[in-house]
Design an enzyme around this catalytic site. Structure first.
Site, PDB file in Angstrom:
ATOM      1  N   GLY A 253       3.875  33.413  20.252  1.00 28.42           N
ATOM      2  CA  GLY A 253       3.885  32.565  19.059  1.00 28.42           C
ATOM      3  C   GLY A 253       2.549  32.494  18.350  1.00 28.42           C
TER       4      GLY A 253
ATOM      5  N   ASP B 278       0.843  42.922  25.867  1.00 25.96           N
ATOM      6  CA  ASP B 278       1.905  42.003  26.295  1.00 25.96           C
ATOM      7  C   ASP B 278       2.868  42.789  27.184  1.00 25.96           C
ATOM      8  OD1 ASP B 278       2.936  39.082  24.750  1.00 25.96           O
ATOM      9  OD2 ASP B 278       4.153  40.013  26.323  1.00 25.96           O
TER      10      ASP B 278
ATOM     11  N   CYS C 196      11.425  25.023  30.531  1.00 28.57           N
ATOM     12  CA  CYS C 196      11.475  25.521  29.156  1.00 28.57           C
ATOM     13  C   CYS C 196      10.547  24.673  28.306  1.00 28.57           C
ATOM     14  CB  CYS C 196      12.899  25.435  28.617  1.00 28.57           C
ATOM     15  SG  CYS C 196      12.999  25.722  26.853  1.00 28.57           S
TER      16      CYS C 196
ATOM     17  N   CYS D  31     -20.704  27.349  38.640  1.00 30.27           N
ATOM     18  CA  CYS D  31     -19.407  27.983  38.346  1.00 30.27           C
ATOM     19  C   CYS D  31     -18.972  28.866  39.508  1.00 30.27           C
ATOM     20  CB  CYS D  31     -19.513  28.817  37.068  1.00 30.27           C
ATOM     21  SG  CYS D  31     -17.965  29.644  36.632  1.00 30.27           S
TER      22      CYS D  31
ATOM     23  N   CYS E 187     -19.936  35.118  35.834  1.00 27.30           N
ATOM     24  CA  CYS E 187     -20.448  34.085  34.915  1.00 27.30           C
ATOM     25  C   CYS E 187     -21.876  33.726  35.314  1.00 27.30           C
ATOM     26  CB  CYS E 187     -19.545  32.848  34.944  1.00 27.30           C
ATOM     27  SG  CYS E 187     -20.199  31.446  34.023  1.00 27.30           S
TER      28      CYS E 187
END
Lengths: 426, 426
Positions: free
Chosen positions: A95, A116, A263, A316, A321
């Site tokens: 979306g 994807d 959902c 972290c 990082c």
């Protein structure tokens, strides 16, 4: 289908030759004309514009870039055509990601890398971009189909894979490194994360920390009514493992939220706004205009847009990082020297003698705090005569500490926890 | 094209009858089969889902409404399916209007009325929605083509006309009045103005003042980097003639800005964000959740979103506005009585004896200021167990007067001018 129609024409030609009767020959001629017409109709339906070599600023209806090149004339962007030099990777073509891809395609971005593993379903039709006739296609295939029709100038690379698998992660990293740019660690200028779960975000975070790649994160809540975007620059800002946005904002661990079989609600509005804010900040980052937001939230129930800045967490859990943090700290003297040199260059520029000795119109150079007016912000604040920004300057807002809720996350983890507790108790 | 192919099949049939040779007959049979195949291919390309009778909340991939109906389960909207009862008119199917139409179509709105007189050009391709193959079509025809493919459940009415002409205005008014709803002055629940010039906005304003029709205005600046939305309720809020947003925001008369022959810049991002904010507020207004913003600005250079409220101008030049103001003032006692009755009903409800005498879990009703918690905002703040909003509550922000720049325009014109002067001097 064009091929089928062409074969039909050939078959009719063969038939015509085998039929001696002139009357029948005539009706076959008419049939051929009919097929010709159908052929042109079917071509019209998928008419694509041809590629263009240069972005023209010419103001004609047939120029797909006239309204973008106008950004230069309006003083917003110094060189819009530079957009063709940039490559952007979008992870997650759902979306938010699909709309972000469409926006960048329409803006004429140079190269888009799309990732994807999912397929288009009718259940996705409540968000923008995908069409019902694409149901069943992979999201990357459907996206390439639509985007190449919209703008054939954009180079599209699609990867139908799951980056959270070992093999997928390998291909992801390799694809980002391809066409490595000079002075850069990868071949892309920015990675946009538009995925919908914690695990995938952590994988994008891992890749970008390893590659020292700047990226932007985006997200929409499960109840569909809020979202956020965030800029992550390894070593300089908090990485996703330093402080996931949700943990910072609400004190809740995001991992507990995305559950199997649930959902989630979604709305084309919230996702369209988040995609718009994400790509607008992408354009500001790439084309160097305006201010890129380090974090911007969107609470749609109250039209409330919180901002904050997050420094990296020295404790972290992500070792890449920590390495980036170390490098960033080590580079501080060089950065300071560069900033100082730039300031001095600007100062000496404004101290130079007058360019024109005659000053008939009594024009004077006003001395402005050079820190505040970088070339980009100056050019975007100044519009041609007769034009002005629709909204008042937000400088007043920026000066007031209360104006927009700006939370600065400190280096100390305990202090961070105290701030979170205070936020949640409020 | 389907019709053309059908005629082709008939012609082949006629030809077959006139040809006695069985060999030739056989090749004609093959030709017919080929046309049948082409016909099914052309149908496949424009595959449309069939209409659905009821919006189902069933969580299956084939349900286009599952993610919208989930808004009910998540406690955001009380009755999502009501959306099918609403009609929305969109004036101007450009960069904002077309995206707003697509969002409402994907949300399953009942009826959409679309107004525009322009045609699609390649120069529009830097904004979302229209495709290059639609160049040359009227924007309304192209929109109906795309939207009916996306969601055949939505009733689409398109008007290719210029509302600023006498004839166009007449048809505009008549179309809004058609299918008049009980207790309403028109057949639509909301008008969205997505036009790009002052004159057209004044015409929408005139129509809505005359019809006592609530509407929302939207706009994007000529330099493409800012925009706004605004709710206008005749008699209750300022109308567009009382105080055009631009005049209020910057002290500049908007009429001087939109000039002939000037190619305005535009971006899919800014227009997508404005369309998203506009339709999100439309959904909040129609489905009664969250808070509808009276005015919301978007300054994309700084990601700054000013809000303000504007009361009507008692010296407004629009006579229909003055009439609506008078009616609104006259209806005050009735409104107050209604509000009081509602408050009392809510109070008596919370004063009733316990529903369950046994209170094993020691659950108690907490007394909250009833003014602050309407049914809608209460239901939207409460999420099912385990879920929470991504962003912190903005109540703290709302309480601080400095937090978001809220400008209340007073009734007095001179005072308004003083406020504008102060704003512009700041």
């Amino acid at each position: 289908m064009e091929e089928e129609l062409r074969s039909l024409l050939q078959d009719l030609e063969t038939l015509k030759r085998s039929v001696p009767d002139p009357d029948q020959n005539d009706s076959i001629n008419k049939l051929q004309q009919r097929v010709d017409k159908i052929m042109s109709m079917s071509k019209l339906g998928s008419a694509r514009r041809s590629k263009v070599k240069d972005m023209s600023a010419e103001v004609v209806d047939s120029n797909p870039y006239s309204r973008l090149m106008a950004l230069q004339r309006m003083g917003i962007v110094q060189n819009y055509e530079r957009i063709r030099d940039f490559s952007v990777a979008i992870v997650g073509i759902g979306g938010v990601g699909s709309v972000a891809a469409e926006m960048l395609t329409r803006c004429g971005i140079g190269r888009l890398l799309l990732y994807d593993y999912d397929t288009v379903e009718l259940a996705n039709m409540n968000r923008l971009f995908f069409r019902p006739d694409q149901a069943g296609m992979t999201k990357t295939d459907a996206a390439v189909q639509t985007l190449s029709d919209i703008n054939p100038d954009v180079v599209l690379e699609s990867y139908s894979l799951n980056i959270t698998t070992v093999k997928g992660f390998e291909i992801f990293i390799e694809s980002l490194k391809r066409n490595q740019k000079q002075g850069a660690n990868t071949g892309v200028d920015l990675v946009l994360s538009c995925v919908d779960n914690y695990e995938a975000r952590m994988v994008v975070n891992q890749a970008c920390n390893e590659l020292n790649q700047t990226w932007m994160e985006s997200g929409v809540s499960e109840d569909a009514v809020s979202g956020h975007i965030q800029l992550l620059n390894p070593g300089e800002t908090a990485c996703f493992a330093c402080a996931p946005p949700l943990v910072v904002a609400s004190g809740v661990d995001e991992r507990t939220l995305k559950r199997e079989g649930v959902c989630a609600a979604s709305l084309p509005t919230t996702m369209g706004v988040v995609a718009g804010l994400l790509v607008q900040n992408t354009l500001k980052y790439l084309l160097k205009f305006g201010q890129v937001s380090p974090y911007l939230g969107y609470n749609s129930l109250k039209d409330y847009f919180p901002t904050m800045e997050m420094r990296p967490n020295p404790q972290c859990s992500n070792s890449a990082c920590l390495e980036r943090q170390k490098e960033y700290a080590q580079a501080k003297p060089a950065r300071d020297a560069l900033a100082k040199a730039k300031l001095e260059a600007e100062a000496s520029l404004s101290n130079e003698g007058p360019l024109h000795v005659d000053n008939e119109w009594n024009i004077s150079v006003v001395d402005i705090d050079s820190e505040k007016t970088s070339a980009a912000s100056r050019s975007s604040d100044a519009l041609p005569e007769g034009l002005m920004h629709e909204l008042p300057s937000s400088d007043r807002l920026q000066e007031s500490p209360l104006a927009q809720e700006t939370i600065t996350i400190s280096d100390d983890l305990e202090d961070l926890q105290r701030q979170l507790d205070a936020l949640n108790a409020a």
